[in-house]
Design a protein around this motif. Structure first.
Motif, PDB file in Angstrom:
ATOM      1  N   ALA A  10       0.725  -1.376  -0.073  1.00 53.63           N
ATOM      2  CA  ALA A  10      -0.060  -0.032   0.153  1.00 53.63           C
ATOM      3  C   ALA A  10       1.040   1.304   0.084  1.00 53.63           C
ATOM      4  O   ALA A  10       0.594   2.063  -0.738  1.00 53.63           O
ATOM      5  CB  ALA A  10      -0.899  -0.092   1.186  1.00 53.63           C
ATOM      6  N   LEU A  11       1.846   1.191   0.828  1.00 49.60           N
ATOM      7  CA  LEU A  11       2.862   2.470   1.227  1.00 49.60           C
ATOM      8  C   LEU A  11       3.638   2.861  -0.085  1.00 49.60           C
ATOM      9  O   LEU A  11       3.994   4.042  -0.618  1.00 49.60           O
ATOM     10  CB  LEU A  11       3.467   2.372   2.188  1.00 49.60           C
ATOM     11  N   GLU A  12       4.376   1.795  -0.648  1.00 54.52           N
ATOM     12  CA  GLU A  12       5.391   1.987  -1.574  1.00 54.52           C
ATOM     13  C   GLU A  12       5.224   2.878  -2.701  1.00 54.52           C
ATOM     14  O   GLU A  12       6.041   3.954  -2.831  1.00 54.52           O
ATOM     15  CB  GLU A  12       5.863   0.671  -1.859  1.00 54.52           C
ATOM     16  N   PRO A  13       4.212   2.890  -3.286  1.00 56.60           N
ATOM     17  CA  PRO A  13       4.118   3.919  -4.596  1.00 56.60           C
ATOM     18  C   PRO A  13       3.936   5.400  -3.887  1.00 56.60           C
ATOM     19  O   PRO A  13       4.344   6.284  -4.928  1.00 56.60           O
ATOM     20  CB  PRO A  13       2.683   3.492  -5.144  1.00 56.60           C
ATOM     21  N   PHE A  14       3.569   5.636  -2.862  1.00 55.46           N
ATOM     22  CA  PHE A  14       3.359   7.013  -2.208  1.00 55.46           C
ATOM     23  C   PHE A  14       4.452   7.668  -1.786  1.00 55.46           C
ATOM     24  O   PHE A  14       4.432   8.713  -0.956  1.00 55.46           O
ATOM     25  CB  PHE A  14       2.185   7.024  -1.226  1.00 55.46           C
ATOM     26  N   CYS A  15       5.770   7.363  -2.461  1.00 57.70           N
ATOM     27  CA  CYS A  15       6.991   8.005  -1.709  1.00 57.70           C
ATOM     28  C   CYS A  15       8.119   7.709  -2.773  1.00 57.70           C
ATOM     29  O   CYS A  15       8.001   7.110  -3.284  1.00 57.70           O
ATOM     30  CB  CYS A  15       7.484   7.450  -0.149  1.00 57.70           C
ATOM     31  N   SER A  16       9.019   8.523  -2.421  1.00 58.59           N
ATOM     32  CA  SER A  16      10.339   8.590  -2.983  1.00 58.59           C
ATOM     33  C   SER A  16      11.092   7.042  -2.731  1.00 58.59           C
ATOM     34  O   SER A  16      11.578   6.355  -3.512  1.00 58.59           O
ATOM     35  CB  SER A  16      11.518   9.417  -3.084  1.00 58.59           C
ATOM     36  N   ASN A  17      10.849   6.781  -1.279  1.00 58.78           N
ATOM     37  CA  ASN A  17      11.622   5.768  -0.559  1.00 58.78           C
ATOM     38  C   ASN A  17      11.039   5.084   0.530  1.00 58.78           C
ATOM     39  O   ASN A  17      10.605   6.032   1.345  1.00 58.78           O
ATOM     40  CB  ASN A  17      13.297   6.048  -0.171  1.00 58.78           C
ATOM     41  N   LEU A  18      10.884   3.812   0.590  1.00 63.68           N
ATOM     42  CA  LEU A  18      10.268   3.394   1.582  1.00 63.68           C
ATOM     43  C   LEU A  18      11.289   2.486   2.430  1.00 63.68           C
ATOM     44  O   LEU A  18      12.230   1.897   1.962  1.00 63.68           O
ATOM     45  CB  LEU A  18       9.066   2.327   1.438  1.00 63.68           C
ATOM     46  N   TYR A  19      11.266   2.830   3.889  1.00 62.28           N
ATOM     47  CA  TYR A  19      12.472   2.211   4.821  1.00 62.28           C
ATOM     48  C   TYR A  19      11.805   1.129   5.637  1.00 62.28           C
ATOM     49  O   TYR A  19      10.957   1.362   6.597  1.00 62.28           O
ATOM     50  CB  TYR A  19      13.292   3.152   5.336  1.00 62.28           C
ATOM     51  N   LEU A  20      12.224  -0.003   5.450  1.00 59.82           N
ATOM     52  CA  LEU A  20      11.807  -1.220   6.314  1.00 59.82           C
ATOM     53  C   LEU A  20      13.086  -1.805   7.111  1.00 59.82           C
ATOM     54  O   LEU A  20      14.439  -1.474   7.026  1.00 59.82           O
ATOM     55  CB  LEU A  20      11.362  -2.458   5.348  1.00 59.82           C
ATOM     56  N   ASP A  21      12.720  -2.454   8.337  1.00 55.22           N
ATOM     57  CA  ASP A  21      13.581  -3.204   9.180  1.00 55.22           C
ATOM     58  C   ASP A  21      13.716  -4.763   9.005  1.00 55.22           C
ATOM     59  O   ASP A  21      14.231  -5.228   9.875  1.00 55.22           O
ATOM     60  CB  ASP A  21      13.351  -2.894  10.517  1.00 55.22           C
ATOM     61  N   ASP A  22      13.225  -5.225   7.946  1.00 53.85           N
ATOM     62  CA  ASP A  22      13.136  -6.534   7.713  1.00 53.85           C
ATOM     63  C   ASP A  22      13.530  -6.961   6.258  1.00 53.85           C
ATOM     64  O   ASP A  22      13.026  -6.545   5.546  1.00 53.85           O
ATOM     65  CB  ASP A  22      11.688  -7.200   8.051  1.00 53.85           C
TER      66      ASP A  22
END
Length: 235
Positions: free
Chosen positions: A116-128
């Motif tokens: 859901a979130l990935e398209p709405f940003c330049s970068n998505l940061y995860l911890d997994d």
């Protein structure tokens, strides 16, 4: 001539859907004036080559049509930061969106959250790392953009985006997702750099409010573009 100058149709949207919205935005941002000819007559056979091909009038769109529409819309959001429908006024006026450099931090996210979130940003940061790998495996074939660059691991560097939004995933709900989707509109009303709390769901750090929509005018993902071809300056 103008069509060639802006790089024509973006292959990001193959096979079809919203490539026209993308083209109109780039044409308008290039400085062209767009007018509507009220006394013209056009016969439009809606979706005859896609949704209603082979003279079959379906009550619901075929699965491949719906899948392509979803794919193209996701790529449009990745490029412009919002859905294509939000670029039009009720009177069919065209409103090019402001494109911000937004980094979303989603520690503790699940696969459905990443999708859901990935398209709405330049970068998505995860911890997994396993979650990142699973998402790349499921989504990379659906876009020409490099998702390895878009989806990053926190352990490999802190977010350096101009705007950083840290999501409280324990409180992530439809309202929080609506806040994420509305960030470009919200940022237009922000006075300047600072730290903001969005309903105790998002911690927002604004480093600067530079926008990057004009960098999208010239498209290089087209059949006519070749490496080294001069890109026009539309300032």
């Amino acid at each position: 001539t103008l069509f060639r100058r802006v790089g024509g149709v973006d292959l990001l949207f193959l096979k079809y859907m919203v490539d026209d919205d993308d083209l109109y935005l780039r044409v308008k941002l290039s400085g062209a004036r767009i007018g509507q000819v009220r006394d013209a007559c056009v016969y439009h056979f809606g979706s005859r080559s896609t949704k209603y091909r082979d003279d079959v009038v379906a009550t619901t769109p075929p699965a491949d049509w719906s899948d392509q529409y979803a794919r193209s819309q996701r790529n449009f959001v990745r490029k412009w930061g919002m859905l294509s429908t939000r670029c039009w006024t009720p009177e069919m006026g065209l409103l090019p969106p402001k494109k911000y450099d937004i980094g979303l931090v989603a520690q503790g996210a699940a696969l459905e959250h990443v999708s859901a979130l990935e398209p709405f940003c330049s970068n998505l940061y995860l911890d997994d790392a396993r979650l990142r790998k699973a998402y790349l495996a499921s989504e990379q074939s659906r876009t020409l953009l490099d998702l390895r660059e878009r989806v990053r691991l926190l352990e490999r560097g802190r977010p350096e985006n101009e705007i950083v939004a840290i999501l409280d995933m324990k409180r992530f709900d439809e309202h929080a997702f609506a806040l994420v989707q509305g960030l470009p509109d919200m940022l237009e009303r922000v006075d300047g750099p600072g730290v903001y709390d969005l309903d105790q769901r998002i911690a927002l750090t604004v480093r600067n409010l530079h926008t990057h929509e004009r960098e999208l005018i010239v498209n290089t993902r087209c059949f006519a573009y070749g490496p080294g071809m001069a890109e026009r300056d539309f300032r």
